[in-house]
Motif scaffolding. Structure first.
Motif, PDB file in Angstrom:
ATOM      1  N   LEU A   1       0.842  -1.190   0.000  1.00 34.71           N
ATOM      2  CA  LEU A   1       0.000   0.000   0.000  1.00 34.71           C
ATOM      3  C   LEU A   1       0.881   1.246   0.000  1.00 34.71           C
ATOM      4  N   GLU A   2       0.370   2.292  -0.616  1.00 30.59           N
ATOM      5  CA  GLU A   2       1.074   3.564  -0.620  1.00 30.59           C
ATOM      6  C   GLU A   2       0.678   4.354   0.621  1.00 30.59           C
ATOM      7  N   LEU A   3       1.659   4.858   1.356  1.00 34.70           N
ATOM      8  CA  LEU A   3       1.407   5.610   2.580  1.00 34.70           C
ATOM      9  C   LEU A   3       1.915   7.033   2.420  1.00 34.70           C
ATOM     10  N   GLU A   4       1.033   7.998   2.725  1.00 36.79           N
ATOM     11  CA  GLU A   4       1.390   9.411   2.698  1.00 36.79           C
ATOM     12  C   GLU A   4       1.130   9.997   4.084  1.00 36.79           C
ATOM     13  N   THR A   5       2.085  10.761   4.577  1.00 38.79           N
ATOM     14  CA  THR A   5       1.948  11.428   5.870  1.00 38.79           C
ATOM     15  C   THR A   5       1.909  12.930   5.641  1.00 38.79           C
ATOM     16  N   ARG A   6       0.858  13.572   6.173  1.00 31.21           N
ATOM     17  CA  ARG A   6       0.678  15.011   5.944  1.00 31.21           C
ATOM     18  C   ARG A   6       0.263  15.707   7.232  1.00 31.21           C
ATOM     19  N   THR A   7       0.674  16.965   7.344  1.00 32.92           N
ATOM     20  CA  THR A   7       0.217  17.838   8.410  1.00 32.92           C
ATOM     21  C   THR A   7      -0.763  18.833   7.805  1.00 32.92           C
ATOM     22  N   LEU A   8      -1.995  18.837   8.292  1.00 34.30           N
ATOM     23  CA  LEU A   8      -3.064  19.638   7.705  1.00 34.30           C
ATOM     24  C   LEU A   8      -3.315  20.888   8.537  1.00 34.30           C
ATOM     25  N   SER A   9      -3.701  21.941   7.844  1.00 32.64           N
ATOM     26  CA  SER A   9      -4.214  23.105   8.548  1.00 32.64           C
ATOM     27  C   SER A   9      -5.642  22.822   8.975  1.00 32.64           C
ATOM     28  N   ARG A  10      -6.203  23.678   9.806  1.00 32.79           N
ATOM     29  CA  ARG A  10      -7.572  23.459  10.270  1.00 32.79           C
ATOM     30  C   ARG A  10      -8.558  23.502   9.107  1.00 32.79           C
ATOM     31  N   GLU A  11      -8.338  24.404   8.154  1.00 32.91           N
ATOM     32  CA  GLU A  11      -9.231  24.488   6.997  1.00 32.91           C
ATOM     33  C   GLU A  11      -9.125  23.235   6.138  1.00 32.91           C
ATOM     34  N   GLU A  12      -7.902  22.739   5.933  1.00 38.30           N
ATOM     35  CA  GLU A  12      -7.729  21.510   5.148  1.00 38.30           C
ATOM     36  C   GLU A  12      -8.382  20.330   5.849  1.00 38.30           C
ATOM     37  N   TYR A  13      -8.274  20.294   7.176  1.00 34.84           N
ATOM     38  CA  TYR A  13      -8.891  19.212   7.928  1.00 34.84           C
ATOM     39  C   TYR A  13     -10.409  19.237   7.785  1.00 34.84           C
ATOM     40  N   LEU A  14     -10.999  20.420   7.903  1.00 34.24           N
ATOM     41  CA  LEU A  14     -12.448  20.539   7.773  1.00 34.24           C
ATOM     42  C   LEU A  14     -12.911  20.136   6.381  1.00 34.24           C
ATOM     43  N   ASP A  15     -12.155  20.532   5.364  1.00 37.43           N
ATOM     44  CA  ASP A  15     -12.541  20.196   3.985  1.00 37.43           C
ATOM     45  C   ASP A  15     -12.366  18.715   3.697  1.00 37.43           C
ATOM     46  N   LEU A  16     -11.246  18.138   4.143  1.00 38.65           N
ATOM     47  CA  LEU A  16     -10.954  16.735   3.842  1.00 38.65           C
ATOM     48  C   LEU A  16     -11.942  15.802   4.539  1.00 38.65           C
ATOM     49  N   THR A  17     -12.220  16.065   5.801  1.00 39.55           N
ATOM     50  CA  THR A  17     -13.103  15.156   6.556  1.00 39.55           C
ATOM     51  C   THR A  17     -14.578  15.297   6.191  1.00 39.55           C
ATOM     52  N   SER A  18     -14.926  16.323   5.454  1.00 35.49           N
ATOM     53  CA  SER A  18     -16.315  16.486   5.009  1.00 35.49           C
ATOM     54  C   SER A  18     -16.581  15.845   3.651  1.00 35.49           C
ATOM     55  N   ARG A  19     -15.521  15.418   2.947  1.00 32.83           N
ATOM     56  CA  ARG A  19     -15.677  14.870   1.598  1.00 32.83           C
ATOM     57  C   ARG A  19     -15.493  13.354   1.542  1.00 32.83           C
ATOM     58  N   VAL A  20     -15.354  12.691   2.681  1.00 30.38           N
ATOM     59  CA  VAL A  20     -15.161  11.240   2.674  1.00 30.38           C
ATOM     60  C   VAL A  20     -16.505  10.537   2.489  1.00 30.38           C
ATOM     61  N   GLY A  21     -16.451   9.288   2.059  1.00 33.12           N
ATOM     62  CA  GLY A  21     -17.672   8.531   1.826  1.00 33.12           C
ATOM     63  C   GLY A  21     -18.261   7.879   3.078  1.00 33.12           C
ATOM     64  N   ASP A  22     -17.394   7.479   4.009  1.00 30.44           N
ATOM     65  CA  ASP A  22     -17.850   6.827   5.238  1.00 30.44           C
ATOM     66  C   ASP A  22     -16.776   7.024   6.289  1.00 30.44           C
ATOM     67  N   ALA A  23     -17.092   6.671   7.524  1.00 26.99           N
ATOM     68  CA  ALA A  23     -16.143   6.879   8.623  1.00 26.99           C
ATOM     69  C   ALA A  23     -16.460   5.924   9.745  1.00 26.99           C
ATOM     70  N   VAL A  24     -15.507   5.786  10.658  1.00 30.68           N
ATOM     71  CA  VAL A  24     -15.673   5.030  11.895  1.00 30.68           C
ATOM     72  C   VAL A  24     -15.335   5.979  13.036  1.00 30.68           C
ATOM     73  N   PRO A  25     -16.321   6.633  13.664  1.00 27.17           N
ATOM     74  CA  PRO A  25     -16.055   7.635  14.700  1.00 27.17           C
ATOM     75  C   PRO A  25     -15.226   7.066  15.852  1.00 27.17           C
TER      76      PRO A  25
END
Length: 313
Positions: free
Chosen positions: A289-313
Motif C-alpha cells: 500500500l502507498e502511505l502518505e503522511t501530511r500535516t493539515l491546517s484546520r481548513e484543510e482538515y475541515l474540507d478533507l473530513t467532510s468529503r469522505v464517503g464513510d467513517a468510523v467515529p
C-alpha cells in the motif's frame, strides 16, 4: 442510557452511569458551543445520540442513546448554548459528521454486562460460514470440531460396550475378543484425535503470529477499529462488523494537537484517532500500500473530513 448534564463554574459536567464524570470547558478556544441531538436509520431501528460541538462544528463528545429533546433544549437555553436537532438520511452521513473530532474529543458509552454462562462453540451454521481468517486455520477449526464429537462418541460407545460386556456375570470374558478389538480401535482413534488437537493448537498460534506480523494495523484507544489483510483482501474490522474495502493508499494526517487520523483509499474511509506512524509504515510496506503522511491546517482538515464517503467515529 441515562445521561445528566450540569454546569460547574466554567465546565460542563456530563455524568453517565458506570462511567467517570466528563468535564468539558464552556470558555476558551475548544469550548462547548452546541448541543446536537441527532438520529439516523439503523439496520432494524432508528438510532439516537447526543453530540457536543465546538465553535467550528467539530465533535467534542458524543454519547449514544435516546434522550428528552425538551430537557436538552431547555438546558441549552438556560446556559447560553445553541441547541440543534439533526436527522441524518443515512448511517454513513451520520458517521462522517461524528468522526470530525475536536482536539479535546472524548466518548462515553455504557458497559455491556458479561454473559451469564460461557458459550459452547459447536459445529453449526455459524462455524460453516466463509472464513474471515486464513483458509488453513478455518479448516483446522472444522477438524477440531469433528475430533471433539469423535471423542464424545468414543466415550459413549466405550461406556455402552463395558455395560454390555458386564451383563453376563457368569462368564465375564464372553465376547471379550470382539469387544476388546473394538475398544482398542476406539482408544487408538482417541489418541490420534488428541495428537491432532495438539497440532491444531500449534498451527493456530503460528497463524496468529503470522497475521500479527505487519498484517494488521490497530487504532489506539476506544472504540475498537483495525485494518487487517487476509488473502490479499483489505478488511476493516470494528466492534459491530467486518467489511472488505478496496484501497491502495493510506493517508496518515495530523492537524491541531489531538486531531489525528487515517484516510483509507481516495477519501473512502475516515478513521480518526491515534495510529502509530511506524506501525502504519510497516503495514503499508508489507501489504503493498502507498502511505502518505501530511500535516493539515484546520481548513484543510475541515474540507478533507467532510468529503469522505464513510467513517468510523
Amino acid at each position: 442510557m441515562t445521561l445528566a448534564l450540569a454546569v460547574d463554574h466554567d465546565d460542563l459536567v456530563v455524568e453517565v452511569p458506570e462511567h467517570p464524570p466528563v468535564r468539558l470547558p464552556l470558555a476558551g478556544g475548544a469550548r462547548v458551543c452546541t448541543l446536537l441531538f441527532f438520529d439516523y436509520p439503523g439496520r432494524s431501528r432508528t438510532r439516537y445520540g447526543l453530540a457536543l460541538l465546538d465553535e467550528s462544528g467539530l465533535v467534542i463528545m458524543q454519547a449514544p442513546g435516546s434522550r428528552s429533546r425538551s430537557y436538552l433544549e431547555a438546558f441549552a437555553r438556560r446556559h447560553g448554548l445553541t441547541f440543534e436537532e439533526r436527522r441524518f438520511a443515512t448511517g454513513e452521513e451520520a458517521r462522517v459528521a461524528l468522526a470530525r473530532r475536536s482536539p479535546g474529543w472524548c466518548m462515553v458509552g455504557w458497559r455491556m454486562p458479561p454473559p451469564a454462562l460461557p458459550r459452547l462453540r459447536v459445529p453449526g451454521p455459524r462455524s460453516l460460514r466463509p472464513p474471515k481468517g486464513p483458509a488453513k486455520v478455518w479448516w483446522r477449526e472444522q477438524l477440531l470440531y469433528a475430533l471433539m464429537w469423535l471423542v464424545l462418541a468414543y466415550g459413549a460407545a466405550f461406556a455402552t460396550l463395558v455395560v454390555l460386556n458386564m451383563t453376563n456375570f457368569t462368564d465375564v470374558t464372553r465376547g471379550m475378543d470382539t469387544l476388546g478389538i473394538t475398544s482398542l480401535v476406539l482408544a487408538g482413534l482417541t489418541a490420534t484425535g488428541a495428537a491432532a488437537v495438539f497440532l491444531v493448537g500449534i498451527g493456530r498460534r503460528r497463524a496468529r503470529r503470522q497475521t500479527a506480523d505487519s498484517r494488521e494495523l490497530q487504532r489506539q484507544g476506544k472504540p475498537h477499529c483495525r485494518l487487517v489483510v487476509v488473502h490479499d483482501r483489505l478488511l476493516l474490522e470494528t466492534e459491530r462488523r467486518t467489511r472488505e474495502i478496496e484501497a491502495d493508499r493510506l493517508l496518515l494526517y495530523s492537524a491541531d494537537p489531538g486531531m489525528t487520523g487515517l484516510i483509507v483509499g481516495e477519501g473512502r474511509f475516515h478513521l480518526p484517532g491515534r495510529w502509530d506512524p511506524e506501525a502504519a509504515r510497516r503495514f503499508a510496506v508489507r501489504n503493498g500500500l502507498e502511505l502518505e503522511t501530511r500535516t493539515l491546517s484546520r481548513e484543510e482538515y475541515l474540507d478533507l473530513t467532510s468529503r469522505v464517503g464513510d467513517a468510523v467515529p
